[in-house]
Scaffold this active site. Sequence first.
Site: not given
Length: 300
Positions: A16, A100, A102, A104, A107, A109, A142
Amino acid sequence: MHTAAAARLELQCCAKVNLTLDVLDRRPEDGYHYIRTIMVPISLSDRLVLEPTPDGITLESDPAVTGRVEENLAYRAGVLLQRATGYRGGARIALRKAIPVAGGLAGGSTDAAGVLVGLNRLWGTGLSDEELVRLALQLGSDVPFFVHSRPARVEGIGERITPIRLAEPLWLVIATPDVAKSTGRVYALFDQLPSVSPRPDTAAMEQALATGDLPGVAQRLCNVFEQVMLPRHPEIARLKEAMLAGGASGALMSGAGPTVLGLVPDEAAGAVLLERIRPLARAAWLVRTPPSAACASDRC
């Protein structure tokens, strides 16, 4: 009552991006921050394969999981669903990672939500989407968004999800600079800001997305965490500037960072920008968002 389990299930678990992100007051009972954000799934995804086993939960990941498997969100999701439903069988969870860690892009979640949705179907445990959302919230703020994995306004601590309309898919270049960050630390630094400006106009962003107003979307990209991250990490600021200089109509750090998105008018413009910004990032992609109606059973 449990129905018969399926033999195997494969899902694509979308990443996202946040087109807006505002951090509001803290919840009195536990100190969690309330948020308001526009989140959209993108075509960058992890591949998740689920197979039933007689008992236990196992996780295989490529690349391999760092740290203890028991702390991995996808594994924890399987255990949580098993305990919540009393299901006596198990599952083999196999992940092929492309999102990737961490960055943002959520991944971990999306993988956790994929396990909840997928095992609920595979095991025939019959939980409703609302019940899955409640379980998802126990794993992270998330995770509930990815139960449906469709464009939405997300509020509260992640549990209030209102679907929104995208008139047309958006083309985005996303790039992750080589910056390490802790989301908890980003929130702590945000709390120390003497004032917060600008803040997103969430309603105006929703209107621009619903009408296909690309200049309006670009104008309303806003993430309050940039006020923490850009002054401390010039790599992120340089990448954002390079996106704009390279033809993006708008650029923004996603979530708590460090990934930056650049909004482009079409695939061809995105391909040109992607090549231009690759040297500034450890990874970069050209992606698109689905229109609201396209986000359904395949979750991407």
